[in-house]
Design an enzyme around this catalytic site. Structure first.
Site, PDB file in Angstrom:
ATOM      1  N   LYS A  13       0.828  -1.215   0.000  1.00  0.00           N
ATOM      2  CA  LYS A  13       0.000   0.000   0.000  1.00  0.00           C
ATOM      3  C   LYS A  13       0.862   1.265   0.000  1.00  0.00           C
ATOM      4  O   LYS A  13       0.651   2.177  -0.791  1.00  0.00           O
ATOM      5  CB  LYS A  13      -0.936   0.032   1.232  1.00  0.00           C
ATOM      6  CG  LYS A  13      -1.880  -1.142   1.331  1.00  0.00           C
ATOM      7  CD  LYS A  13      -2.794  -1.040   2.543  1.00  0.00           C
ATOM      8  CE  LYS A  13      -2.068  -1.034   3.866  1.00  0.00           C
ATOM      9  NZ  LYS A  13      -1.329  -2.276   4.168  1.00  0.00           N
ATOM     10  N   ARG A  88      -9.599   0.493   9.092  1.00  0.00           N
ATOM     11  CA  ARG A  88      -9.235  -0.908   9.292  1.00  0.00           C
ATOM     12  C   ARG A  88     -10.021  -1.583  10.406  1.00  0.00           C
ATOM     13  O   ARG A  88      -9.620  -2.641  10.873  1.00  0.00           O
ATOM     14  CB  ARG A  88      -7.731  -1.089   9.446  1.00  0.00           C
ATOM     15  CG  ARG A  88      -7.076  -0.305  10.474  1.00  0.00           C
ATOM     16  CD  ARG A  88      -5.670   0.090  10.044  1.00  0.00           C
ATOM     17  NE  ARG A  88      -4.661  -0.914  10.136  1.00  0.00           N
ATOM     18  CZ  ARG A  88      -3.422  -0.739   9.628  1.00  0.00           C
ATOM     19  NH1 ARG A  88      -3.087   0.362   8.979  1.00  0.00           N
ATOM     20  NH2 ARG A  88      -2.533  -1.660   9.745  1.00  0.00           N
ATOM     21  N   ARG A 127      12.026  -5.246   4.615  1.00  0.00           N
ATOM     22  CA  ARG A 127      11.719  -3.823   4.398  1.00  0.00           C
ATOM     23  C   ARG A 127      12.577  -2.926   5.299  1.00  0.00           C
ATOM     24  O   ARG A 127      12.854  -3.246   6.439  1.00  0.00           O
ATOM     25  CB  ARG A 127      10.248  -3.545   4.715  1.00  0.00           C
ATOM     26  CG  ARG A 127       9.929  -2.034   4.711  1.00  0.00           C
ATOM     27  CD  ARG A 127       8.482  -1.718   4.796  1.00  0.00           C
ATOM     28  NE  ARG A 127       7.857  -2.193   6.013  1.00  0.00           N
ATOM     29  CZ  ARG A 127       6.560  -2.113   6.245  1.00  0.00           C
ATOM     30  NH1 ARG A 127       5.769  -1.589   5.336  1.00  0.00           N
ATOM     31  NH2 ARG A 127       6.052  -2.567   7.370  1.00  0.00           N
ATOM     32  N   ARG A 171       0.109  -9.157  13.174  1.00  0.00           N
ATOM     33  CA  ARG A 171      -0.592  -8.103  12.409  1.00  0.00           C
ATOM     34  C   ARG A 171      -1.476  -8.731  11.331  1.00  0.00           C
ATOM     35  O   ARG A 171      -2.591  -8.264  11.067  1.00  0.00           O
ATOM     36  CB  ARG A 171       0.437  -7.165  11.757  1.00  0.00           C
ATOM     37  CG  ARG A 171       1.113  -6.234  12.776  1.00  0.00           C
ATOM     38  CD  ARG A 171       2.404  -5.653  12.242  1.00  0.00           C
ATOM     39  NE  ARG A 171       2.232  -4.844  11.069  1.00  0.00           N
ATOM     40  CZ  ARG A 171       3.206  -4.589  10.185  1.00  0.00           C
ATOM     41  NH1 ARG A 171       4.417  -5.065  10.385  1.00  0.00           N
ATOM     42  NH2 ARG A 171       2.966  -3.839   9.136  1.00  0.00           N
TER      43      ARG A 171
HETATM   44  P1  AP5 Z   1       4.894  -1.499   1.766  1.00  0.00           P
HETATM   45  O1  AP5 Z   1       4.519  -0.685   0.593  1.00  0.00           O
HETATM   46  O2  AP5 Z   1       5.634  -0.851   2.877  1.00  0.00           O
HETATM   47  O3  AP5 Z   1       3.609  -2.287   2.333  1.00  0.00           O
HETATM   48  P2  AP5 Z   1       2.371  -1.752   3.138  1.00  0.00           P
HETATM   49  O4  AP5 Z   1       1.164  -2.442   2.619  1.00  0.00           O
HETATM   50  O5  AP5 Z   1       2.345  -0.264   3.179  1.00  0.00           O
HETATM   51  O6  AP5 Z   1       2.747  -2.361   4.564  1.00  0.00           O
HETATM   52  P3  AP5 Z   1       2.625  -1.775   6.017  1.00  0.00           P
HETATM   53  O7  AP5 Z   1       3.292  -2.782   6.913  1.00  0.00           O
HETATM   54  O8  AP5 Z   1       3.133  -0.370   6.124  1.00  0.00           O
HETATM   55  O9  AP5 Z   1       1.107  -1.812   6.246  1.00  0.00           O
HETATM   56  P4  AP5 Z   1       0.371  -1.758   7.543  1.00  0.00           P
HETATM   57  O10 AP5 Z   1      -0.988  -1.444   7.102  1.00  0.00           O
HETATM   58  O11 AP5 Z   1       0.488  -2.920   8.441  1.00  0.00           O
HETATM   59  O12 AP5 Z   1       1.182  -0.658   8.377  1.00  0.00           O
HETATM   60  P5  AP5 Z   1       0.827   0.812   8.782  1.00  0.00           P
HETATM   61  O13 AP5 Z   1       2.068   1.575   8.689  1.00  0.00           O
HETATM   62  O14 AP5 Z   1      -0.390   1.288   8.104  1.00  0.00           O
HETATM   63  O15 AP5 Z   1       5.740  -2.744   1.195  1.00  0.00           O
HETATM   64  C1  AP5 Z   1       6.318  -3.699   2.063  1.00  0.00           C
HETATM   65  C2  AP5 Z   1       7.685  -4.118   1.483  1.00  0.00           C
HETATM   66  O16 AP5 Z   1       7.481  -4.812   0.260  1.00  0.00           O
HETATM   67  C3  AP5 Z   1       8.641  -2.950   1.169  1.00  0.00           C
HETATM   68  O17 AP5 Z   1       9.973  -3.331   1.456  1.00  0.00           O
HETATM   69  C4  AP5 Z   1       8.482  -2.742  -0.348  1.00  0.00           C
HETATM   70  O18 AP5 Z   1       9.672  -2.254  -0.942  1.00  0.00           O
HETATM   71  C5  AP5 Z   1       8.153  -4.152  -0.816  1.00  0.00           C
HETATM   72  N1  AP5 Z   1       7.229  -4.186  -1.934  1.00  0.00           N
HETATM   73  C6  AP5 Z   1       6.099  -3.442  -2.090  1.00  0.00           C
HETATM   74  N2  AP5 Z   1       5.471  -3.792  -3.218  1.00  0.00           N
HETATM   75  C7  AP5 Z   1       6.211  -4.774  -3.799  1.00  0.00           C
HETATM   76  C8  AP5 Z   1       6.063  -5.543  -4.994  1.00  0.00           C
HETATM   77  N3  AP5 Z   1       5.015  -5.359  -5.814  1.00  0.00           N
HETATM   78  N4  AP5 Z   1       7.005  -6.464  -5.282  1.00  0.00           N
HETATM   79  C9  AP5 Z   1       8.062  -6.674  -4.439  1.00  0.00           C
HETATM   80  N5  AP5 Z   1       8.269  -5.966  -3.292  1.00  0.00           N
HETATM   81  C10 AP5 Z   1       7.336  -5.028  -2.978  1.00  0.00           C
HETATM   82  O19 AP5 Z   1       0.416   0.583  10.309  1.00  0.00           O
HETATM   83  C11 AP5 Z   1       1.378   0.258  11.287  1.00  0.00           C
HETATM   84  C12 AP5 Z   1       0.697   0.227  12.634  1.00  0.00           C
HETATM   85  O20 AP5 Z   1       0.152   1.522  12.937  1.00  0.00           O
HETATM   86  C13 AP5 Z   1      -0.470  -0.725  12.797  1.00  0.00           C
HETATM   87  O21 AP5 Z   1      -0.066  -2.041  13.103  1.00  0.00           O
HETATM   88  C14 AP5 Z   1      -1.230  -0.059  13.939  1.00  0.00           C
HETATM   89  O22 AP5 Z   1      -0.602  -0.296  15.182  1.00  0.00           O
HETATM   90  C15 AP5 Z   1      -1.086   1.405  13.622  1.00  0.00           C
HETATM   91  N6  AP5 Z   1      -2.151   1.887  12.739  1.00  0.00           N
HETATM   92  C16 AP5 Z   1      -1.995   2.414  11.490  1.00  0.00           C
HETATM   93  N7  AP5 Z   1      -3.172   2.739  10.974  1.00  0.00           N
HETATM   94  C17 AP5 Z   1      -4.107   2.401  11.896  1.00  0.00           C
HETATM   95  C18 AP5 Z   1      -5.510   2.477  11.934  1.00  0.00           C
HETATM   96  N8  AP5 Z   1      -6.225   2.956  10.900  1.00  0.00           N
HETATM   97  N9  AP5 Z   1      -6.148   2.041  13.042  1.00  0.00           N
HETATM   98  C19 AP5 Z   1      -5.465   1.563  14.098  1.00  0.00           C
HETATM   99  N10 AP5 Z   1      -4.126   1.458  14.138  1.00  0.00           N
HETATM  100  C20 AP5 Z   1      -3.445   1.876  13.030  1.00  0.00           C
END
Ligand code: AP5
Length: 213
Positions: A13, A88, A127, A171
């Site tokens: 994402k 979410r 990552r 997660r």
């Molecule tokens: P990346 O693009 O970073 O993936 P992502 O889907 O953004 O993963 P996240 O882990 O950031 O998602 P998330 O939703 O768990 O975390 P968030 O920060 O929102 O890609 C991952 C890796 O793969 C990278 O190395 C990239 O280079 C590689 N890659 C990408 N695409 C690729 C492809 N096509 N091919 C090969 N490699 C690829 O949330 C973190 C925490 O914050 C949560 O756990 C929670 O505690 C809190 N939080 C955030 N939002 C909320 C909410 N709305 N409500 C409650 N708590 C929240």
């Protein structure tokens, strides 16, 4: 262009949102990045969120809803935005409905990225993220992670604490149980765009662009 980008942790994402925000010149609103910035700045909100995030748990709905509302209202949201990481939970869907009603936002594109668990675990453990500008890289694609290619800062790439494999699996479990039902909640309201996120980054981007036309 108003986009909700949805999918499991690590599905890509953040990677896609950053590319699309640049291409369409729209605001990228990542709740994860906002929370991580709050932690770095040691705000009251960041101090509260840190422990939950590091354990892979969600932060409370009401707080995250308030944060999204404030952020959205402070941006030029009419020009467009891409929401990454929100909603979410079902409670967050109702909060988002209220925000969209108030701001008169109708029919955003709802993109759902999909991939297998093994691919996701592989991606997240490799990552690294820049603590200065939030650029995301993979050690599978970038061998030298000493300098950020975006902001040119040195030594800013870190492994997120919630990218340890046991936390990643937790997660993913929370995603299946708590976040996945969001799809059913919005099934009647929005037309979904489902995309295979296991393809290379450029292919996924092109497939999104093709579907947005
Ligand atoms: P990346 O693009 O970073 O993936 P992502 O889907 O953004 O993963 P996240 O882990 O950031 O998602 P998330 O939703 O768990 O975390 P968030 O920060 O929102 O890609 C991952 C890796 O793969 C990278 O190395 C990239 O280079 C590689 N890659 C990408 N695409 C690729 C492809 N096509 N091919 C090969 N490699 C690829 O949330 C973190 C925490 O914050 C949560 O756990 C929670 O505690 C809190 N939080 C955030 N939002 C909320 C909410 N709305 N409500 C409650 N708590 C929240």
């Amino acid at each position: 262009m108003q986009i909700i980008l949805f999918g499991a942790p690590g599905v890509g994402k953040g990677t896609q949102a950053k590319i699309l925000a640049k291409k369409y010149n729209i605001q990228h609103i990542s709740t994860g990045d906002i929370l991580r910035d709050s932690i770095r700045n040691e705000t009251e909100f960041g101090i509260m969120a840190k422990n939950l995030m590091n354990k892979g748990e969600l932060v409370p709905d009401e707080l995250i809803g308030r944060l999204v509302k404030e952020f959205l209202k402070s941006t030029d949201y009419k020009q467009g935005f891409i929401l990454d990481g929100f909603p979410r939970t079902i409670e967050q869907c109702t909060l988002l409905d209220d925000i969209f009603d108030e701001l008169k936002i109708e029919n955003p594109h709802f993109i759902i990225l999909e991939s297998d668990t093994d691919i996701i675990v592989n991606r997240l453990t490799a990552r690294r993220q820049c603590t200065n500008c939030n650029t995301i890289i993979s050690l599978k694609h970038v061998k030298d992670a000493s300098t950020c290619p975006s902001c040119c800062m040195e030594g800013t790439f870190i492994k997120r604490e919630d990218d340890d494999e046991d936390v990643v699996r937790k997660r993913l479990d929370i995603y299946r149980k708590t976040t996945f039902p969001v799809i059913d909640y919005y099934r009647e309201k929005y037309n979904f765009i489902f995309l295979n996120a296991a393809e290379p980054v450029e292919t996924v981007t092109q497939n999104i662009i093709d579907r947005l036309i």
